[in-house]
Write an enzyme that holds these catalytic residues in place. Structure first.
Site, PDB file in Angstrom:
ATOM      1  N   CYS A 185       9.453   5.531  -3.284  1.00 36.88           N
ATOM      2  CA  CYS A 185       8.162   5.167  -2.680  1.00 36.88           C
ATOM      3  C   CYS A 185       7.872   5.989  -1.434  1.00 36.88           C
ATOM      4  O   CYS A 185       6.723   6.299  -1.146  1.00 36.88           O
ATOM      5  CB  CYS A 185       8.113   3.674  -2.389  1.00 36.88           C
ATOM      6  SG  CYS A 185       9.454   3.099  -1.359  1.00 36.88           S
TER       7      CYS A 185
ATOM      8  N   GLU B  95       4.951  -4.474  -1.016  1.00 30.79           N
ATOM      9  CA  GLU B  95       5.483  -3.132  -0.716  1.00 30.79           C
ATOM     10  C   GLU B  95       4.997  -2.230  -1.833  1.00 30.79           C
ATOM     11  O   GLU B  95       5.513  -2.294  -2.952  1.00 30.79           O
ATOM     12  CB  GLU B  95       7.020  -3.158  -0.664  1.00 30.79           C
ATOM     13  CG  GLU B  95       7.602  -4.076   0.390  1.00 30.79           C
ATOM     14  CD  GLU B  95       7.152  -3.719   1.783  1.00 30.79           C
ATOM     15  OE1 GLU B  95       6.944  -2.531   2.072  1.00 30.79           O
ATOM     16  OE2 GLU B  95       7.002  -4.640   2.600  1.00 30.79           O
TER      17      GLU B  95
END
Ligand code: NAD
Length: 513
Positions: free
Chosen positions: A285, A251
């Site tokens: 993010c 990720e």
């Protein structure tokens, strides 16, 4: 378990001595603690203990694994203030974000997976099709992988450590977490909380250390690596895992685009832009990092964003909206991106610099216009409270620019026309997209989460994410004798006949298929 011999480690693991680090609060630069980095010997020992704990844990029925998650919820609720204090000391996050991102999301995740895991991970019958349905039955069993190494970043130090852990444990694995060296105490909380909830000894362990400790953990050949962090580290981890064919999920970073169409609700879009870009002081993010606004509504949008941004309160105390940047290196990157943009002709409407009235690492919430794709602020991950707005002629141009990126994590589209919104969202080259909402997909447990392009590989969360912590093992049960020997002319003709019967007829093949 017998394991194949290990190939040579990629990362030089010569420096296995324990070494000390000091932790400074980014809010006021006060020293808030010291920590020792784990030695390679300690990491090896953690792996041995984890393997023993996992073997026992795999025998625990799913409903009892789920019960542990409920006990963890109780411990978190009981200790919420302590958890928030540790996170705030290490990160300088406002209390509201410590609550929403770290505490609330963790409990939501625990309750969500505890309820669904017994269903999603139980043995599953797969009904058979065509001629096979006369011969065999198939069941899929979700087997734990073994020891999962969870390597995490500093921007959501508690939630990003506990969320993969919850999923891995429910799937019957043990977990070793290697939290970021920037926020080790927040990661360590996960081990403490599971122990307080009466989790078996060594089921969840935390290794404190930097990148070397992470690499040494992978040297010990865990059965899966769940990594969250930067692209550069993700690539190193992929390389190291491939040496031993360890399954991994990555990720990674993002440069999420927001598209504002001419028919968007501009009040909502402006508010969405501000929270999307500034939440967690931009260190998210899926934060909105670049905004493309169709020219018909550009002026109105910019005016509203400027108004909303000026209302934000940045402070190191009380109910601040915009907290600190969690570490000094990130602050340097934010400054560099903003300076680069200004040098190349961008115009700052709000903020644009470190906050001079605060002692800690604070960058003012910033609005920049006249930006373009020659500027780092529009191409590289800034990870700061910076709202970069670009005027475009059309939605098509916005889409083209949104996709002009090596990142592909998330995005968001603002329009009142749902058909248009769906079409634009589907055309975004990203792992996920939101319509009329900031990119909150990591917090939506139902949604599988994972980037494309350089933003990641594999997914976490949702049914897909949970199942990725298990090996889906089919067990095929024969109904008739397995032997088809001897091969004869008759057996060959029978097969030809079956081929014609099942697949030769255009209508029947739709039924048998
Ligand atoms: P980072 O890659 O520097 O570090 C992440 C973790 O990896 C840390 O624990 C670090 O010690 C460890 N590490 C470093 N080198 C290693 C190596 N060679 N082997 C094993 N482990 C190693 O990332 P960061 O600066 O802590 O985090 C910020 C990044 O994380 C941003 O790019 C952000 O976008 C990304 N992120 C992504 C998601 C997502 O879900 N996609 C979520 C949060 C953050």
């Amino acid at each position: 378990i017998r394991r194949p011999p290990r190939s040579t480690p990629l990362y030089s693991s010569a420096a296995s001595d324990v070494y000390k680090r000091q932790l400074q609060s980014p809010a006021d630069l006060r020293v808030v603690g010291n920590y020792d980095c784990a030695s390679h010997e300690e990491i090896k020992s953690a792996m041995s203990k984890s393997r023993i704990a996992q073997t026992k844990w795999a025998e625990v029925p799913l409903i009892y694994r789920a019960e542990l998650m409920h006990r963890v919820i109780d411990v978190i609720i009981e200790n919420q203030d302590h958890i928030m204090n540790v996170v705030m000391e290490e990160t300088g996050k406002p209390i509201q974000e410590a609550m929403s991102m770290e505490i609330f999301s963790a409990i939501d995740s625990l309750a969500f997976y505890a309820k669904r895991a017994p269903k999603w991970l139980r043995d599953e019958k797969r009904s058979m099709h065509g001629p096979m349905s006369f011969l065999k039955k198939t069941k899929v069993t979700y087997k734990p992988r073994g020891v999962v190494a969870v390597i995490t970043p500093w921007n959501g130090p508690f939630i990003l450590s506990i969320n993969p852990t919850i999923q891995a444990l429910l799937a019957g694995n043990s977990v070793i977490i290697k939290p970021s060296e920037v926020t080790p105490r927040s990661g360590k909380l996960v081990e403490d909380i599971f122990l307080m909830a009466d989790a078996p000894q060594d089921l969840v362990q935390v290794i404190i250390g930097d990148g070397l400790a992470g690499a040494q953990l992978i040297d010990e050949v865990p059965d899966k690596v769940s990594f969250t962090g930067s692209i550069a580290t993700g690539k190193k981890i992929a390389k190291q895992c491939s040496e031993n064919l360890i399954p991994f999920s990555l990720e990674l970073g993002g440069k999420d685009a927001m598209i504002v169409c001419s028919d968007a609700d501009i009040d909502d879009a402006a508010k969405g832009a501000v929270i999307g870009s500034c939440m967690n002081a931009g260190q998210y993010c899926c934060g909105t990092e670049r905004i493309y606004v169709v020219e018909d509504v550009y002026d109105e949008f910019v005016e509203k964003v400027v108004y909303e941004t000026k209302q934000l309160n940045q402070s190191s105390e009380g109910f601040s909206d915009i907290g600190a940047t969690f570490w000094d290196k990130q602050l340097d990157i934010i400054e560099d991106h903003v300076e680069d943009a200004v040098q190349k002709g961008a115009h700052i409407l709000v903020g644009g610099k470190r906050n001079p009235s605060l002692k800690g690492l604070y960058f003012e919430p910033t609005v920049i216009i006249n930006v373009n794709h020659q500027m780092k602020v529009m191409t590289d991950e800034t990870f700061g409270p910076v709202i970069s707005i670009m005027r475009v002629k059309s939605e098509n141009e916005a889409l083209r620019l949104a996709n002009d990126s090596y990142y592909g994590l998330n995005g968001n589209v603002w329009t009142q026309n749902m058909n248009k919104g769906m079409n634009l969202a589907k055309a975004m080259e990203t792992g996920a997209c939101s319509i009329n909402d900031m990119a909150m997909s990591y917090g939506v447990n139902e949604a599988p989460f994972g980037g494309i392009k350089q933003s990641g590989l594999g997914s976490v969360n949702g049914k897909e994410g949970l199942r990725s912590y298990a090996h889906a093992m089919p067990i095929i049960i024969g109904k008739k004798s397995a032997s088809s020997y001897p091969y004869t002319e008759k057996s060959f003709k029978d097969m030809k006949g079956a081929l014609k019967f099942f697949w030769g007829n255009k209508f029947l093949r739709r039924i048998w298929g």
